[in-house]
Design an enzyme around this catalytic site. Structure first.
Site, mmCIF file in Angstrom:
data_model
loop_
_atom_site.group_PDB
_atom_site.id
_atom_site.type_symbol
_atom_site.label_atom_id
_atom_site.label_comp_id
_atom_site.label_asym_id
_atom_site.label_seq_id
_atom_site.Cartn_x
_atom_site.Cartn_y
_atom_site.Cartn_z
ATOM 1 C CG HIS A 10 -39.328 -37.376 -26.198
ATOM 2 N ND1 HIS A 10 -38.595 -38.234 -26.970
ATOM 3 C CD2 HIS A 10 -39.558 -36.276 -26.962
ATOM 4 C CE1 HIS A 10 -38.393 -37.679 -28.164
ATOM 5 N NE2 HIS A 10 -38.958 -36.483 -28.177
ATOM 6 C CB VAL A 36 -50.374 -32.658 -25.466
ATOM 7 C CG1 VAL A 36 -51.074 -33.336 -24.300
ATOM 8 C CG2 VAL A 36 -48.919 -32.386 -25.118
ATOM 9 C CB ILE A 39 -49.624 -37.890 -30.424
ATOM 10 C CG1 ILE A 39 -49.415 -37.174 -31.770
ATOM 11 C CG2 ILE A 39 -48.908 -39.242 -30.392
ATOM 12 C CD1 ILE A 39 -47.979 -36.791 -32.067
ATOM 13 C CE1 TYR A 77 -44.464 -36.245 -29.953
ATOM 14 C CE2 TYR A 77 -42.318 -37.294 -29.874
ATOM 15 C CZ TYR A 77 -43.091 -36.159 -29.921
ATOM 16 O OH TYR A 77 -42.486 -34.924 -29.921
ATOM 17 C CG HIS A 80 -49.336 -39.322 -34.755
ATOM 18 N ND1 HIS A 80 -49.758 -38.171 -35.387
ATOM 19 C CD2 HIS A 80 -50.455 -39.934 -34.297
ATOM 20 C CE1 HIS A 80 -51.070 -38.084 -35.309
ATOM 21 N NE2 HIS A 80 -51.521 -39.145 -34.643
#
Length: 109
Positions: A10, A36, A39, A77, A80
Site C-alpha cells: 500500500h 501497525v 490493525i 485496514y 478500521h
C-alpha cells in the site's frame, strides 16, 4: 516472474500543505507508525522523503509503504476506526496524495 503469495503493498505519496510545520509532519508520521500495532493485517510501515535529483516527483515530498497480508487485509485496514480517524487527520494537512495498492512480483533473471 513470481508473485509474492497474498502480500499487498500500500503506497501513499503525499505533499503536505506549505504551512504545515515540520514538527507536525513528524507527529503525523509517528501516529501513522502506531497503526501497525493497532490493525493486525498491517504488517509494516516504511517511509521516506523524496531524494531524487530529477524534477519528476510532481511536488510529492513523502512516500509511505505499508505491507499487508492480503487485499482483504487492506480493506480491513481502510475500514478500521483507528485508520479512519488517522486518515481524516492526515488529509487535513495534505495538499495532495496518491494511493496505490499492488501485489509485488519478483523478476527472475
Amino acid at each position: 516472474m513470481e508473485e509474492a503469495k497474498g502480500l499487498v503493498k500500500h503506497i501513499v505519496l503525499a505533499k503536505f500543505k506549505d504551512d504545515v510545520a515540520p514538527e507536525r509532519i513528524e507527529d503525523l508520521i509517528k501516529a501513522y507508525a502506531k497503526l501497525v500495532h493497532l490493525i493486525p493485517p498491517m504488517k509494516s510501515l516504511h517511509w521516506g522523503k523524496d531524494v531524487s535529483d530529477t524534477n519528476l516527483h510532481q511536488g510529492f515530498t513523502h512516500v509511505f509503504e505499508s505491507t499487508f497480508e492480503s487485499i482483504e487485509g487492506v480493506a480491513e485496514y481502510e475500514a478500521h476506526p483507528a485508520h479512519v480517524e488517522y486518515a481524516n487527520l492526515f488529509l487535513s494537512f495534505a495538499e495532495k496524495i496518491v494511493v496505490v495498492n499492488y501485489k509485488p512480483t519478483t523478476v527472475n533473471l
